[in-house]
Write a protein that holds these residues in place. Structure first.
Motif, short mmCIF file in Angstrom:
data_model
loop_
_atom_site.label_atom_id
_atom_site.label_comp_id
_atom_site.label_asym_id
_atom_site.label_seq_id
_atom_site.Cartn_x
_atom_site.Cartn_y
_atom_site.Cartn_z
N LYS A 239 0.83 -1.21 0.00
CA LYS A 239 0.00 0.00 0.00
C LYS A 239 0.86 1.26 0.00
N SER A 249 -5.50 2.64 -3.82
CA SER A 249 -5.55 1.22 -3.49
C SER A 249 -6.71 0.86 -2.56
N ASP A 251 -9.68 0.32 -3.19
CA ASP A 251 -10.60 -0.67 -3.75
C ASP A 251 -9.97 -2.06 -3.84
N CYS A 252 -8.77 -2.24 -3.32
CA CYS A 252 -8.09 -3.53 -3.31
C CYS A 252 -8.29 -4.19 -1.93
N GLU A 254 -7.72 -7.71 -1.40
CA GLU A 254 -6.88 -8.89 -1.27
C GLU A 254 -5.44 -8.53 -1.62
N GLU A 257 -4.65 -8.54 -5.25
CA GLU A 257 -5.13 -7.36 -5.97
C GLU A 257 -4.13 -6.22 -5.87
N LEU A 258 -3.52 -6.05 -4.70
CA LEU A 258 -2.49 -5.01 -4.53
C LEU A 258 -1.29 -5.29 -5.42
N LYS A 260 -1.19 -7.01 -8.22
CA LYS A 260 -1.54 -6.75 -9.61
C LYS A 260 -1.59 -5.26 -9.90
N ARG A 261 -2.06 -4.47 -8.94
CA ARG A 261 -2.11 -3.01 -9.12
C ARG A 261 -0.70 -2.44 -9.25
#
Length: 270
Positions: A239, A249, A251-252, A254, A257-258, A260-261
């Motif tokens: 983060k 971040s 909306d992440c 899991e 998901e972080l 991948k972002r």
């Protein structure tokens, strides 16, 4: 990109459509009892030989129950390499043909037995390798040398092997440097033009609420880490990394998901 005969169709389209700049072939099949070679079922192998492109080939070592050896991933790898394409080959030793799917249809599953590697791991390795290959070979951030690319892909292959038993091989690695240089030349040619017309992989969407990272001189350096390395970081660290790059971040929910972002928004200087 495509799986099975979807991968075959991707090869045929790439031969005709010059917008296609790379291929990700997931356990590709050239022909089978469901689609024997003949009229209306052309082979994709000549198409692979005719146009050099960065090609990721992922094979399932236990696919022989539904894929004939003369039409499996080995033939695609050989054709691409013979045509001068850069090829990164990953062979999942514990996977069968249908384990790449999000959901297996019972009718087709009757003809194919799953291997010992769990479906979720098969998909995780596939997704991670596709992201890595896209950012190094298709949308490179720098003009890497062949030896640098070989080292990075080797490290990623070794990291992925910690998730699942696999073999890997690299062919025509020196072509990655050419691809990277071409990308930089294209990016330079658009400098000063309308930003909406520039080729910017993973550019921020118009709906993003993240703040700008500030003047170009104060922007943080692009992240140079693989999917596996990022998954080894703590959620708080991920983060903070996103915040440093001015990427939202909230909306992440899991860890994946972080990660991948970060890979989508922080690995290239946008």
């Amino acid at each position: 990109m495509g799986h099975s005969r979807g991968a075959k169709l991707s090869c045929l389209i790439a031969e005709q459509d010059r917008r296609v700049q790379g291929l990700a072939l997931v356990d590709p099949v050239d022909n089978s009892s469901f689609g024997p070679r003949g009229v209306g079922y052309p082979s994709a192998l000549p198409a692979l030989r005719s146009r050099p492109l960065p090609v990721l080939v992922i094979g399932a070592a236990l696919n022989t129950d539904v894929v004939p050896p003369e039409a499996n991933w080995k033939q695609f790898r050989a054709a691409a390499a013979a045509g001068g394409s850069l090829v990164w080959e990953l062979v999942l030793k514990g996977s069968s043909h249908l384990q790449f799917l999000d959901k297996q249809l019972p009718l087709f599953a009757m003809f194919s037995n799953n291997g010992p590697t769990p479906d979720a791991i098969v998909r995780q390795v596939t997704q991670a390798s596709m992201v890595t290959f896209t950012q190094l070979a298709v949308c490179p951030a720098a003009a890497y040398t062949g030896s640098q690319i070989k080292g990075l892909l080797t490290l990623e292959s070794q990291a992925l092997s910690q998730l699942a038993p696999l073999d890997y091989a690299l062919h025509n690695v020196e072509r990655l440097q050419t691809a990277a240089a071409a990308y930089q030349a294209q990016t330079a040619s658009t400098t000063g033009s309308n930003s909406s017309s520039q080729y910017r992989p993973y550019a921020s969407s118009s709906s993003s609420k993240a703040s700008s990272p500030g003047p170009s001189g104060n922007r943080p350096k692009p992240v140079q880490a693989s999917y596996s390395q990022l998954m080894g970081m703590r959620v708080g660290e991920l983060k903070r990394l996103l915040q440093e790059h001015g990427v939202e971040s909230s909306d992440c929910f899991e860890k994946e998901e972080l990660v991948k972002r970060v890979l989508q928004r922080c690995t290239l200087a946008t």
